[in-house]
Design a protein around this motif. Sequence first.
Motif, short mmCIF file in Angstrom:
data_model
loop_
_atom_site.label_atom_id
_atom_site.label_comp_id
_atom_site.label_asym_id
_atom_site.label_seq_id
_atom_site.Cartn_x
_atom_site.Cartn_y
_atom_site.Cartn_z
N GLU A 95 27.12 7.29 18.52
CA GLU A 95 26.35 8.52 18.50
C GLU A 95 25.82 8.79 17.10
OE1 GLU A 95 27.05 13.27 19.47
OE2 GLU A 95 28.33 11.74 20.39
N ILE A 96 24.54 9.07 16.99
CA ILE A 96 23.91 9.34 15.71
C ILE A 96 24.29 10.75 15.25
CG2 ILE A 96 21.68 9.68 14.55
CD1 ILE A 96 20.54 7.57 16.46
N PRO A 97 24.80 10.89 14.02
CA PRO A 97 25.18 12.22 13.55
C PRO A 97 23.94 13.08 13.27
CG PRO A 97 25.39 10.62 11.77
CD PRO A 97 25.06 9.84 13.02
N PRO A 152 19.06 13.44 20.38
CA PRO A 152 18.26 14.64 20.63
C PRO A 152 17.56 15.09 19.35
CG PRO A 152 20.56 14.92 21.32
CD PRO A 152 20.50 13.69 20.48
N VAL A 153 16.51 15.89 19.50
CA VAL A 153 15.93 16.55 18.33
C VAL A 153 16.98 17.52 17.79
CG1 VAL A 153 13.97 17.85 17.45
CG2 VAL A 153 13.68 16.37 19.43
N PRO A 154 17.22 17.56 16.48
CA PRO A 154 18.32 18.37 15.94
C PRO A 154 18.17 19.87 16.13
CG PRO A 154 17.64 16.69 14.37
CD PRO A 154 16.62 16.70 15.46
N ALA A 155 16.96 20.35 16.45
CA ALA A 155 16.75 21.78 16.65
C ALA A 155 15.72 21.97 17.75
CB ALA A 155 16.28 22.44 15.36
N PRO A 156 15.86 23.01 18.55
CA PRO A 156 14.84 23.26 19.58
C PRO A 156 13.56 23.77 18.95
CG PRO A 156 16.44 25.04 19.54
CD PRO A 156 16.96 23.99 18.60
N LEU A 157 12.47 23.64 19.67
CA LEU A 157 11.19 24.12 19.17
C LEU A 157 11.24 25.61 18.83
CD1 LEU A 157 8.79 22.16 21.51
CD2 LEU A 157 8.51 22.29 19.03
N GLU A 158 12.02 26.36 19.59
CA GLU A 158 12.10 27.81 19.36
C GLU A 158 12.73 28.15 18.02
OE1 GLU A 158 11.84 26.91 23.64
OE2 GLU A 158 13.15 26.20 22.02
N ALA A 159 13.47 27.21 17.43
CA ALA A 159 14.14 27.48 16.15
C ALA A 159 13.24 27.27 14.95
CB ALA A 159 15.37 26.58 16.02
N THR A 325 15.01 6.61 15.93
CA THR A 325 14.88 7.47 17.11
C THR A 325 14.45 6.72 18.36
OG1 THR A 325 14.30 9.30 15.63
CG2 THR A 325 13.83 9.60 17.96
N PHE A 326 13.49 5.81 18.23
CA PHE A 326 12.99 5.04 19.38
C PHE A 326 13.05 3.55 19.06
CE2 PHE A 326 10.60 9.11 19.47
CZ PHE A 326 11.06 9.60 20.70
N ASP A 327 13.27 2.75 20.09
CA ASP A 327 13.33 1.30 19.94
C ASP A 327 11.95 0.73 20.24
OD1 ASP A 327 14.01 -1.35 19.82
OD2 ASP A 327 15.25 -1.36 21.64
N LEU A 328 11.20 0.36 19.18
CA LEU A 328 9.81 -0.05 19.32
C LEU A 328 9.52 -1.44 18.78
CD1 LEU A 328 8.11 3.32 18.24
CD2 LEU A 328 8.70 2.57 20.56
N ALA A 329 10.56 -2.18 18.38
CA ALA A 329 10.32 -3.50 17.78
C ALA A 329 11.51 -4.40 18.06
CB ALA A 329 10.02 -3.36 16.29
N PHE A 330 11.72 -5.42 17.20
CA PHE A 330 12.75 -6.41 17.46
C PHE A 330 13.82 -6.48 16.37
CE2 PHE A 330 8.88 -7.82 19.60
CZ PHE A 330 9.35 -7.91 20.91
N HIS A 331 13.68 -5.72 15.30
CA HIS A 331 14.72 -5.73 14.28
C HIS A 331 15.92 -4.92 14.76
CE1 HIS A 331 13.43 -1.66 13.34
NE2 HIS A 331 12.21 -2.09 13.09
N THR A 332 17.06 -5.09 14.10
CA THR A 332 18.23 -4.31 14.47
C THR A 332 18.00 -2.84 14.12
OG1 THR A 332 19.27 -4.72 12.32
CG2 THR A 332 19.78 -6.26 14.11
N TRP A 333 18.80 -1.98 14.74
CA TRP A 333 18.58 -0.55 14.65
C TRP A 333 18.60 -0.05 13.19
CZ3 TRP A 333 22.10 3.39 13.15
CH2 TRP A 333 21.61 4.68 13.34
N TRP A 372 24.48 5.69 8.72
CA TRP A 372 24.21 4.77 9.83
C TRP A 372 25.23 3.63 9.92
CZ3 TRP A 372 21.27 5.65 5.53
CH2 TRP A 372 21.33 4.67 4.54
N THR A 373 26.08 3.49 8.90
CA THR A 373 27.06 2.40 8.87
C THR A 373 27.98 2.49 10.09
OG1 THR A 373 27.03 2.37 6.45
CG2 THR A 373 28.89 1.32 7.54
N GLY A 374 28.14 1.39 10.78
CA GLY A 374 29.00 1.36 11.94
C GLY A 374 28.31 1.71 13.25
N LEU A 375 27.05 2.17 13.15
CA LEU A 375 26.32 2.51 14.37
C LEU A 375 25.45 1.35 14.85
CD1 LEU A 375 25.21 6.19 13.65
CD2 LEU A 375 27.18 5.36 14.91
#
Length: 375
Positions: A95-97, A152-159, A325-333, A372-375
Amino acid sequence: MPRTAGSPFRLAAAVSVAALGVATLTRSARTTIGPRALADVRRSLGAGGGVHDSDHFAEGTFHNTEPMRVVESGGRRSIAMEFATKGRIGKPAGEIPLVRPDWPTRAAACAATWLGHSTVLLEVGGRYVLTDPVWSERVSPSATVGPRRHHPVPAPLEALPRLDAVLISHDHYDHLDTATIDHLTRTQTMPFVVPLGVGSHLRAWGVPADRIVELDWNESVDLAGLRLTCAEARHFSGRLFTANTTLWAAWLVEAAGRSAFFGGDSGYTPAFGDLGRRHGPIDLTVLPVGAYDDRWPDVHMTPAEAVRTHLDLRGGVLVPIHWATFDLAFHTWSAPAEWVRAEAAEHGVRLAQPKPGERFSADEDLPRQEWWTGL
Protein backbone atom coordinates in the motif's frame (compact mmCIF):
# COMPACT_ATOMS: atom_id res chain seq x y z
CA MET A 1 7.98 24.82 -40.15
CA PRO A 2 9.79 21.54 -39.36
CA ARG A 3 7.42 18.59 -39.55
CA THR A 4 7.26 15.58 -37.29
CA ALA A 5 8.94 12.56 -38.89
CA GLY A 6 6.52 9.78 -39.69
CA SER A 7 3.01 9.73 -38.29
CA PRO A 8 2.65 10.64 -34.61
CA PHE A 9 -0.64 8.75 -34.64
CA ARG A 10 1.29 5.51 -35.04
CA LEU A 11 3.01 6.16 -31.75
CA ALA A 12 -0.22 7.41 -30.20
CA ALA A 13 -1.85 4.14 -31.19
CA ALA A 14 1.03 2.13 -29.75
CA VAL A 15 0.91 3.86 -26.41
CA SER A 16 -2.90 3.84 -26.38
CA VAL A 17 -3.02 0.08 -26.88
CA ALA A 18 -0.73 -0.39 -23.91
CA ALA A 19 -2.07 2.36 -21.66
CA LEU A 20 -5.79 2.47 -22.38
CA GLY A 21 -6.74 -1.04 -23.44
CA VAL A 22 -8.35 0.19 -26.66
CA ALA A 23 -8.92 -3.26 -28.10
CA THR A 24 -10.55 -4.42 -24.88
CA LEU A 25 -12.64 -1.29 -24.76
CA THR A 26 -13.92 -1.94 -28.27
CA ARG A 27 -14.95 -5.50 -27.38
CA SER A 28 -16.48 -4.46 -24.07
CA ALA A 29 -18.51 -1.72 -25.70
CA ARG A 30 -20.26 -4.39 -27.76
CA THR A 31 -20.75 -6.94 -25.00
CA THR A 32 -20.69 -5.58 -21.45
CA ILE A 33 -21.13 -1.81 -21.50
CA GLY A 34 -24.72 -0.61 -21.31
CA PRO A 35 -26.27 2.39 -23.09
CA ARG A 36 -25.51 4.79 -20.23
CA ALA A 37 -21.85 3.75 -20.13
CA LEU A 38 -21.60 4.02 -23.91
CA ALA A 39 -22.97 7.56 -23.72
CA ASP A 40 -20.32 8.38 -21.10
CA VAL A 41 -17.60 6.96 -23.37
CA ARG A 42 -18.81 9.05 -26.31
CA ARG A 43 -18.92 12.18 -24.14
CA SER A 44 -15.41 11.61 -22.80
CA LEU A 45 -14.03 11.64 -26.34
CA GLY A 46 -14.58 15.41 -26.38
CA ALA A 47 -14.66 17.42 -29.59
CA GLY A 48 -12.45 18.22 -32.57
CA GLY A 49 -9.73 20.77 -32.03
CA GLY A 50 -10.72 23.13 -34.86
CA VAL A 51 -8.49 25.21 -37.15
CA HIS A 52 -5.77 27.41 -35.67
CA ASP A 53 -3.51 30.21 -36.80
CA SER A 54 -0.29 28.80 -35.39
CA ASP A 55 3.20 28.12 -36.69
CA HIS A 56 2.83 24.62 -35.26
CA PHE A 57 -0.45 23.82 -37.07
CA ALA A 58 -0.61 22.55 -40.65
CA GLU A 59 -2.90 20.28 -42.67
CA GLY A 60 -5.34 19.91 -39.78
CA THR A 61 -2.90 18.84 -37.05
CA PHE A 62 -0.28 20.21 -34.69
CA HIS A 63 3.38 19.27 -35.07
CA ASN A 64 6.46 19.12 -32.89
CA THR A 65 9.31 21.45 -33.77
CA GLU A 66 11.74 18.52 -33.67
CA PRO A 67 11.12 15.14 -35.31
CA MET A 68 9.57 12.53 -33.05
CA ARG A 69 10.63 8.95 -33.58
CA VAL A 70 7.69 6.60 -33.98
CA VAL A 71 6.87 2.96 -33.48
CA GLU A 72 5.93 1.12 -36.68
CA SER A 73 2.99 -1.26 -36.92
CA GLY A 74 4.97 -4.40 -36.11
CA GLY A 75 6.34 -2.74 -33.01
CA ARG A 76 2.85 -1.76 -31.93
CA ARG A 77 1.72 -5.38 -31.96
CA SER A 78 4.81 -6.38 -29.99
CA ILE A 79 4.21 -3.65 -27.41
CA ALA A 80 0.56 -4.61 -27.00
CA MET A 81 1.47 -8.26 -26.44
CA GLU A 82 4.24 -7.41 -24.00
CA PHE A 83 1.99 -5.09 -22.05
CA ALA A 84 -0.73 -7.72 -21.82
CA THR A 85 1.70 -10.32 -20.43
CA LYS A 86 4.08 -8.27 -18.29
CA GLY A 87 2.38 -9.05 -14.98
CA ARG A 88 2.82 -6.84 -11.91
CA ILE A 89 6.25 -5.38 -12.71
CA GLY A 90 4.80 -1.86 -12.91
CA LYS A 91 2.67 -2.12 -9.76
CA PRO A 92 3.65 -1.61 -6.11
CA ALA A 93 3.76 -4.70 -3.92
CA GLY A 94 2.18 -2.94 -0.96
CA GLU A 95 0.00 0.00 0.00
CA ILE A 96 1.36 3.41 -1.00
CA PRO A 97 1.57 5.76 2.01
CA LEU A 98 -0.57 8.87 1.62
CA VAL A 99 -0.72 12.17 3.48
CA ARG A 100 -4.00 14.05 3.88
CA PRO A 101 -3.00 17.65 3.03
CA ASP A 102 -4.14 20.60 5.12
CA TRP A 103 -3.96 23.68 2.92
CA PRO A 104 -3.95 27.22 4.32
CA THR A 105 -6.62 29.66 3.22
CA ARG A 106 -3.94 31.77 1.55
CA ALA A 107 -1.38 30.07 -0.62
CA ALA A 108 2.31 30.31 0.26
CA ALA A 109 5.02 32.06 -1.72
CA CYS A 110 6.37 28.83 -3.21
CA ALA A 111 5.02 25.44 -2.21
CA ALA A 112 3.56 22.32 -3.80
CA THR A 113 1.42 19.28 -3.05
CA TRP A 114 1.79 16.31 -5.38
CA LEU A 115 -1.56 14.50 -5.47
CA GLY A 116 -0.47 11.69 -7.80
CA HIS A 117 0.63 11.29 -11.42
CA SER A 118 0.64 14.83 -12.93
CA THR A 119 -1.88 16.40 -10.55
CA VAL A 120 -0.11 19.02 -8.44
CA LEU A 121 -1.47 21.89 -6.38
CA LEU A 122 1.07 24.68 -6.83
CA GLU A 123 1.34 27.68 -4.53
CA VAL A 124 3.12 30.54 -6.27
CA GLY A 125 3.18 34.11 -4.99
CA GLY A 126 0.13 33.54 -2.78
CA ARG A 127 -1.95 31.97 -5.59
CA TYR A 128 -3.27 28.42 -5.99
CA VAL A 129 -2.79 26.72 -9.38
CA LEU A 130 -3.89 23.13 -10.01
CA THR A 131 -2.25 21.13 -12.81
CA ASP A 132 -3.75 18.29 -14.90
CA PRO A 133 -6.44 17.38 -12.33
CA VAL A 134 -7.44 13.70 -12.49
CA TRP A 135 -9.59 12.26 -9.71
CA SER A 136 -11.17 9.36 -11.62
CA GLU A 137 -10.35 5.75 -10.78
CA ARG A 138 -9.26 4.95 -14.35
CA VAL A 139 -7.57 6.98 -17.08
CA SER A 140 -9.63 5.85 -20.02
CA PRO A 141 -12.78 6.76 -21.94
CA SER A 142 -14.41 3.94 -19.97
CA ALA A 143 -15.00 3.68 -16.22
CA THR A 144 -14.51 -0.10 -16.40
CA VAL A 145 -11.53 -0.55 -18.75
CA GLY A 146 -8.09 1.04 -18.71
CA PRO A 147 -5.26 1.73 -16.26
CA ARG A 148 -6.48 1.84 -12.67
CA ARG A 149 -5.03 3.82 -9.80
CA HIS A 150 -2.44 2.32 -7.50
CA HIS A 151 -3.59 4.68 -4.75
CA PRO A 152 -6.54 6.96 -4.03
CA VAL A 153 -6.21 10.71 -4.48
CA PRO A 154 -5.00 11.91 -1.04
CA ALA A 155 -7.82 14.49 -0.74
CA PRO A 156 -11.31 14.77 -2.21
CA LEU A 157 -12.06 17.50 -4.71
CA GLU A 158 -14.24 19.20 -2.10
CA ALA A 159 -11.18 19.73 0.12
CA LEU A 160 -9.35 21.90 -2.42
CA PRO A 161 -8.92 25.57 -1.53
CA ARG A 162 -10.27 28.28 -3.79
CA LEU A 163 -8.28 27.92 -6.99
CA ASP A 164 -6.92 30.82 -9.04
CA ALA A 165 -6.32 28.75 -12.20
CA VAL A 166 -6.31 25.21 -13.56
CA LEU A 167 -3.63 24.32 -16.10
CA ILE A 168 -4.00 21.51 -18.63
CA SER A 169 -0.93 20.21 -20.48
CA HIS A 170 -2.75 18.19 -23.19
CA ASP A 171 -5.80 16.05 -23.81
CA HIS A 172 -4.64 12.50 -23.03
CA TYR A 173 -6.89 10.74 -20.53
CA ASP A 174 -4.29 10.66 -17.76
CA HIS A 175 -4.07 14.47 -17.94
CA LEU A 176 -7.55 15.63 -18.95
CA ASP A 177 -10.32 13.88 -17.01
CA THR A 178 -13.93 14.61 -17.94
CA ALA A 179 -15.47 13.86 -14.53
CA THR A 180 -12.94 16.03 -12.71
CA ILE A 181 -13.49 18.93 -15.12
CA ASP A 182 -17.24 18.59 -14.56
CA HIS A 183 -16.80 18.83 -10.79
CA LEU A 184 -14.43 21.79 -10.90
CA THR A 185 -16.77 23.61 -13.27
CA ARG A 186 -19.63 23.21 -10.77
CA THR A 187 -17.77 23.92 -7.54
CA GLN A 188 -15.06 26.45 -8.42
CA THR A 189 -14.95 29.71 -10.38
CA MET A 190 -11.36 29.74 -11.67
CA PRO A 191 -10.47 29.74 -15.39
CA PHE A 192 -9.09 26.73 -17.22
CA VAL A 193 -5.90 27.68 -19.09
CA VAL A 194 -5.16 25.23 -21.88
CA PRO A 195 -3.17 24.77 -25.12
CA LEU A 196 -4.82 25.56 -28.44
CA GLY A 197 -7.70 23.25 -29.31
CA VAL A 198 -8.18 21.77 -25.84
CA GLY A 199 -10.88 24.36 -25.21
CA SER A 200 -13.09 22.49 -27.69
CA HIS A 201 -13.26 19.55 -25.28
CA LEU A 202 -14.13 21.82 -22.36
CA ARG A 203 -16.86 23.63 -24.29
CA ALA A 204 -18.33 20.26 -25.30
CA TRP A 205 -18.49 19.36 -21.60
CA GLY A 206 -20.30 22.55 -20.66
CA VAL A 207 -17.49 24.76 -19.38
CA PRO A 208 -18.53 28.39 -20.02
CA ALA A 209 -16.50 30.04 -22.78
CA ASP A 210 -15.51 32.92 -20.49
CA ARG A 211 -13.75 30.43 -18.18
CA ILE A 212 -11.51 29.02 -20.95
CA VAL A 213 -8.20 30.58 -22.00
CA GLU A 214 -6.43 28.93 -24.96
CA LEU A 215 -2.79 29.75 -25.70
CA ASP A 216 -0.16 28.83 -28.26
CA TRP A 217 3.47 28.16 -27.34
CA ASN A 218 5.23 31.30 -26.08
CA GLU A 219 1.96 33.13 -25.41
CA SER A 220 1.13 34.42 -21.93
CA VAL A 221 -1.92 35.57 -20.02
CA ASP A 222 -2.19 37.68 -16.88
CA LEU A 223 -5.02 36.75 -14.53
CA ALA A 224 -5.73 36.68 -10.79
CA GLY A 225 -2.27 38.09 -10.05
CA LEU A 226 -0.59 35.35 -12.09
CA ARG A 227 1.34 35.35 -15.31
CA LEU A 228 0.89 32.02 -17.10
CA THR A 229 3.08 31.22 -20.10
CA CYS A 230 2.40 28.36 -22.50
CA ALA A 231 5.74 26.66 -23.16
CA GLU A 232 6.81 24.31 -25.92
CA ALA A 233 6.80 20.59 -25.14
CA ARG A 234 7.60 17.49 -27.22
CA HIS A 235 4.69 15.10 -27.22
CA PHE A 236 1.42 14.36 -29.07
CA SER A 237 -2.32 14.49 -28.38
CA GLY A 238 -5.51 12.57 -29.01
CA ARG A 239 -8.49 10.93 -27.35
CA LEU A 240 -8.78 7.47 -28.95
CA PHE A 241 -9.91 8.28 -32.50
CA THR A 242 -8.20 11.63 -33.14
CA ALA A 243 -4.53 12.51 -33.34
CA ASN A 244 -2.79 15.86 -32.81
CA THR A 245 -5.84 18.05 -33.44
CA THR A 246 -5.07 19.81 -30.15
CA LEU A 247 -1.78 21.21 -28.91
CA TRP A 248 0.38 19.89 -26.04
CA ALA A 249 2.36 22.19 -23.74
CA ALA A 250 4.28 22.82 -20.56
CA TRP A 251 3.54 25.86 -18.35
CA LEU A 252 5.48 28.58 -16.57
CA VAL A 253 3.70 30.07 -13.54
CA GLU A 254 4.88 33.42 -12.17
CA ALA A 255 3.50 35.61 -9.38
CA ALA A 256 4.94 38.12 -6.93
CA GLY A 257 8.52 37.41 -7.91
CA ARG A 258 8.25 33.60 -7.56
CA SER A 259 8.01 30.98 -10.29
CA ALA A 260 7.24 27.33 -11.02
CA PHE A 261 7.52 25.28 -14.20
CA PHE A 262 5.08 22.45 -14.87
CA GLY A 263 6.48 20.12 -17.51
CA GLY A 264 3.22 18.30 -18.22
CA ASP A 265 4.10 15.29 -20.37
CA SER A 266 7.07 15.68 -22.68
CA GLY A 267 10.17 14.17 -24.11
CA TYR A 268 13.37 16.15 -23.76
CA THR A 269 13.66 19.21 -26.00
CA PRO A 270 16.21 22.05 -26.26
CA ALA A 271 13.22 24.40 -26.02
CA PHE A 272 13.46 24.01 -22.25
CA GLY A 273 16.92 25.56 -22.34
CA ASP A 274 15.62 28.49 -24.38
CA LEU A 275 12.93 29.09 -21.77
CA GLY A 276 15.44 28.84 -18.94
CA ARG A 277 17.64 31.47 -20.55
CA ARG A 278 14.66 33.82 -20.99
CA HIS A 279 12.84 33.25 -17.71
CA GLY A 280 15.21 31.53 -15.28
CA PRO A 281 16.11 30.99 -12.61
CA ILE A 282 12.87 29.17 -11.77
CA ASP A 283 12.15 28.36 -8.14
CA LEU A 284 10.35 25.05 -8.63
CA THR A 285 10.41 22.63 -11.57
CA VAL A 286 7.72 19.94 -11.65
CA LEU A 287 8.84 17.39 -14.24
CA PRO A 288 7.72 13.97 -15.49
CA VAL A 289 10.04 11.05 -14.78
CA GLY A 290 7.95 7.93 -15.50
CA ALA A 291 6.50 5.89 -18.38
CA TYR A 292 9.75 6.12 -20.36
CA ASP A 293 10.90 3.45 -22.82
CA ASP A 294 13.56 3.11 -25.51
CA ARG A 295 10.76 2.54 -28.02
CA TRP A 296 9.29 6.02 -27.49
CA PRO A 297 12.34 8.10 -26.47
CA ASP A 298 10.94 11.44 -27.65
CA VAL A 299 7.55 11.13 -25.93
CA HIS A 300 8.42 10.71 -22.22
CA MET A 301 11.69 11.90 -20.75
CA THR A 302 13.77 9.64 -18.55
CA PRO A 303 14.73 10.67 -15.01
CA ALA A 304 18.18 11.61 -16.31
CA GLU A 305 16.57 13.87 -18.91
CA ALA A 306 14.34 15.39 -16.22
CA VAL A 307 17.44 16.39 -14.26
CA ARG A 308 18.95 17.79 -17.47
CA THR A 309 15.74 19.75 -18.07
CA HIS A 310 15.84 21.10 -14.52
CA LEU A 311 19.38 22.33 -15.08
CA ASP A 312 18.41 23.82 -18.46
CA LEU A 313 15.61 25.73 -16.74
CA ARG A 314 18.03 26.95 -14.05
CA GLY A 315 15.72 25.38 -11.52
CA GLY A 316 15.90 25.62 -7.74
CA VAL A 317 13.95 22.57 -6.51
CA LEU A 318 13.00 19.58 -8.68
CA VAL A 319 9.75 17.70 -8.02
CA PRO A 320 9.44 14.40 -9.97
CA ILE A 321 5.91 13.51 -11.14
CA HIS A 322 4.21 11.20 -13.68
CA TRP A 323 5.08 8.04 -11.79
CA ALA A 324 3.65 5.88 -8.95
CA THR A 325 -0.07 6.28 -9.76
CA PHE A 326 -0.74 4.49 -13.06
CA ASP A 327 1.07 1.65 -14.83
CA LEU A 328 1.80 3.05 -18.31
CA ALA A 329 5.13 1.49 -19.33
CA PHE A 330 7.48 -1.45 -18.73
CA HIS A 331 9.91 -0.27 -16.06
CA THR A 332 9.47 -1.37 -12.46
CA TRP A 333 7.18 0.69 -10.27
CA SER A 334 9.84 2.48 -8.21
CA ALA A 335 12.56 2.74 -10.89
CA PRO A 336 11.83 6.43 -11.69
CA ALA A 337 12.18 7.44 -8.03
CA GLU A 338 15.50 5.64 -7.61
CA TRP A 339 16.95 6.85 -10.91
CA VAL A 340 16.04 10.51 -10.44
CA ARG A 341 17.43 10.40 -6.89
CA ALA A 342 20.79 9.15 -8.15
CA GLU A 343 20.90 11.68 -11.01
CA ALA A 344 20.00 14.57 -8.72
CA ALA A 345 22.73 13.60 -6.27
CA GLU A 346 25.31 13.37 -9.04
CA HIS A 347 24.47 16.84 -10.34
CA GLY A 348 23.91 18.58 -7.00
CA VAL A 349 20.21 19.19 -7.62
CA ARG A 350 17.85 19.98 -4.73
CA LEU A 351 15.26 17.21 -4.98
CA ALA A 352 11.87 16.93 -3.28
CA GLN A 353 10.31 13.45 -3.22
CA PRO A 354 7.08 13.82 -1.25
CA LYS A 355 4.54 11.12 -0.57
CA PRO A 356 1.30 11.71 -2.45
CA GLY A 357 -0.50 14.47 -0.55
CA GLU A 358 2.58 15.69 1.33
CA ARG A 359 2.70 19.50 1.09
CA PHE A 360 6.10 21.19 1.27
CA SER A 361 7.67 24.62 0.82
CA ALA A 362 10.55 25.18 -1.58
CA ASP A 363 12.00 27.57 1.02
CA GLU A 364 12.20 25.01 3.84
CA ASP A 365 13.48 21.47 4.38
CA LEU A 366 12.46 19.23 1.50
CA PRO A 367 10.82 15.78 1.78
CA ARG A 368 13.58 13.25 1.08
CA GLN A 369 12.38 10.02 2.70
CA GLU A 370 12.65 6.91 0.48
CA TRP A 371 9.04 6.02 1.21
CA TRP A 372 8.75 3.72 -1.82
CA THR A 373 11.35 1.26 -0.46
CA GLY A 374 9.83 -2.17 -0.06
CA LEU A 375 6.81 -1.40 -2.22
